[in-house]
Design an enzyme around this catalytic site. Structure first.
Site, short mmCIF file in Angstrom:
data_model
loop_
_atom_site.label_atom_id
_atom_site.label_comp_id
_atom_site.label_asym_id
_atom_site.label_seq_id
_atom_site.Cartn_x
_atom_site.Cartn_y
_atom_site.Cartn_z
N HIS A 106 20.62 59.58 91.21
CA HIS A 106 21.72 60.54 91.11
C HIS A 106 22.55 60.68 92.39
O HIS A 106 22.94 61.78 92.78
CB HIS A 106 21.18 61.91 90.67
CG HIS A 106 20.59 61.93 89.29
ND1 HIS A 106 20.96 61.06 88.29
CD2 HIS A 106 19.63 62.74 88.73
CE1 HIS A 106 20.28 61.32 87.19
NE2 HIS A 106 19.45 62.33 87.42
N HIS B 80 24.88 66.70 83.91
CA HIS B 80 23.43 66.79 83.73
C HIS B 80 23.00 68.10 83.07
O HIS B 80 21.93 68.65 83.38
CB HIS B 80 22.74 66.60 85.09
CG HIS B 80 21.37 66.02 85.02
ND1 HIS B 80 20.28 66.72 84.57
CD2 HIS B 80 20.92 64.79 85.33
CE1 HIS B 80 19.21 65.95 84.64
NE2 HIS B 80 19.57 64.77 85.09
N GLU C 268 23.05 62.45 78.67
CA GLU C 268 23.90 62.05 79.80
C GLU C 268 24.69 60.80 79.46
O GLU C 268 24.15 59.69 79.47
CB GLU C 268 23.03 61.80 81.03
CG GLU C 268 22.10 62.95 81.38
CD GLU C 268 20.99 62.50 82.33
OE1 GLU C 268 21.23 61.69 83.23
OE2 GLU C 268 19.85 62.96 82.14
C1 BGC Z 1 16.53 61.21 84.91
C2 BGC Z 1 15.08 61.62 85.09
C3 BGC Z 1 14.97 62.58 86.23
C4 BGC Z 1 15.89 63.75 86.00
C5 BGC Z 1 15.90 64.67 87.17
C6 BGC Z 1 17.33 62.43 84.68
O1 BGC Z 1 18.67 62.09 84.55
O2 BGC Z 1 16.68 60.29 83.87
O3 BGC Z 1 14.26 60.50 85.31
O4 BGC Z 1 13.64 63.03 86.39
O5 BGC Z 1 17.20 63.30 85.78
O6 BGC Z 1 16.32 65.91 86.79
#
Ligand code: BGC
Length: 350
Positions: free
Chosen positions: A110, A182, A315
């Site tokens: 991210h 998210h 997402e």
């Molecule tokens: C990911 C997960 C991660 C999470 C964190 C998601 O977008 O796919 O693997 O643990 O974000 O909040």
């Protein structure tokens, strides 16, 4: 235009660096949402059930301090510069090597550790006669290790029947970009148990399998006969046992959406007892389904706690680790072009 639309702004508290974060509330006859400039984040989304009773259907916190705490697992934020994972936090572009933060085991997750797009203060402006808030941010060349000065806007527009998010970016040199939101949805209301009783449809015939650290192997495999087949709507909880013993501990998979130019429905979530429905429309080619596997009863808005699987993220994005996977569609933004993608969360009740 909806005459009843309104927009209000107030302080959302002081950030760790001493700036005041703002909270905007957009409202119309049917829906309301709260947005903050910290991370260009969706804080709340209030919508009616089949009887007209309102609930806030996304997880989050009451003040910016929550978003800067260890309990924040990317709640409602704008995620980037490159959402999802980049293998070993490393890539090569035009002969140069780039090393990013390794904030998820050996990988970059991210957009990095400290100055990813969810952790910076954007500039927010109410637009479209109070129907929208436009957030802008200029990420300098080298921020979180990425090349190029990236100029970004994320615009949230409250519609009569949902929330539209428009992402735009330009760069002064070639750089990877992959943006998403998210939000964790719980159509019973944030903090009302888990989402295992939500029914899900995803318009995907295939997915991108990963290794044990969630980096794609590079292959694209049919969902047929797997717990990932949501072409016929299925309860999230119905086949969870098949994925919960995996390292990801639940659904945490990238789906390859059925091809189609432009905005189209890509996923639908529905909750039987409230009647609430959420249809995700997007022009993206992929969708990461993440079932909040690592939520840990942290305390969120209005003292409610968020149980494991207490929210589901849908997402919309390009595929994980695309910058290192030549067979996946490119996420490299060229200096003379515009990154543009749109996702709509359409809300209903039946
Ligand atoms: C990911 C997960 C991660 C999470 C964190 C998601 O977008 O796919 O693997 O643990 O974000 O909040």
């Amino acid at each position: 235009m909806n005459q009843a639309a309104s927009s209000a702004q107030r302080s959302f508290g002081v950030t760790q660096s001493g700036a005041t974060a703002q909270l905007w509330t957009l409202r119309n006859q049917h829906l309301a949402c709260d947005l903050t400039d910290f991370g260009a984040t969706l804080v709340a989304l209030r919508c009616p059930d089949r009887t007209g009773a309102m609930a806030d259907v996304v997880l989050g916190f009451d003040a910016v301090s929550g978003y800067q705490s260890a309990d924040n697992q990317y709640f409602g934020c704008t995620t980037g510069r490159v959402c999802n994972r980049i293998r070993a936090g490393h890539f090569t572009l035009d002969g140069s090597q780039y090393q990013l933060a390794q904030n998820n085991g050996p990988h970059c997750l991210h957009g990095g550790a400290t100055r990813s797009l969810d952790k910076v203060l954007w500039r927010g402006v109410s637009t479209d006669a109070g129907r929208a808030v436009q957030f802008s941010y200029v990420s300098p060349h080298g921020e979180e290790g990425f090349p190029g000065e990236l100029q970004l806007t994320v615009t949230y527009t409250l519609l009569e029947d949902g929330l539209r998010i428009d992402y735009r970016a330009t760069t002064d040199r070639r750089t990877p970009v992959n943006l998403t939101n998210h939000a964790y949805f719980n159509l019973a209301g944030a903090g009302q148990g888990d989402v295992l009783d939500h029914q899900l449809w995803i318009d995907a015939d295939s997915f991108t399998p990963t290794d044990a650290t969630l980096i794609p192997t590079g292959s694209i495999v049919s969902v047929a006969g797997t717990a990932l087949d949501f072409r016929t709507p299925a309860l999230i909880g119905a086949r969870l046992h098949a994925v919960q013993d995996q390292p990801e501990h639940g659904y945490d998979h990238n789906f390859v959406l059925r091809e189609c130019a432009g905005l189209r429905p890509v996923a639908r979530l529905s909750h039987g007892s409230s009647g609430r429905t959420l249809t995700v429309l997007s022009d993206a080619i992929g969708l990461q389904l993440y079932t909040g596997n690592w939520l840990h009863q942290q305390i969120g808005k209005q003292g409610k706690s968020y149980a494991p699987r207490g929210g589901v993220c849908l997402e919309t994005q390009h595929f994980p680790d695309s910058i290192n996977q030549a067979q996946f569609p490119s996420i490299v933004l060229e200096p003379n072009s515009i990154y543009a993608t749109t996702t709509i969360y359409r809300l209903g009740a039946r």
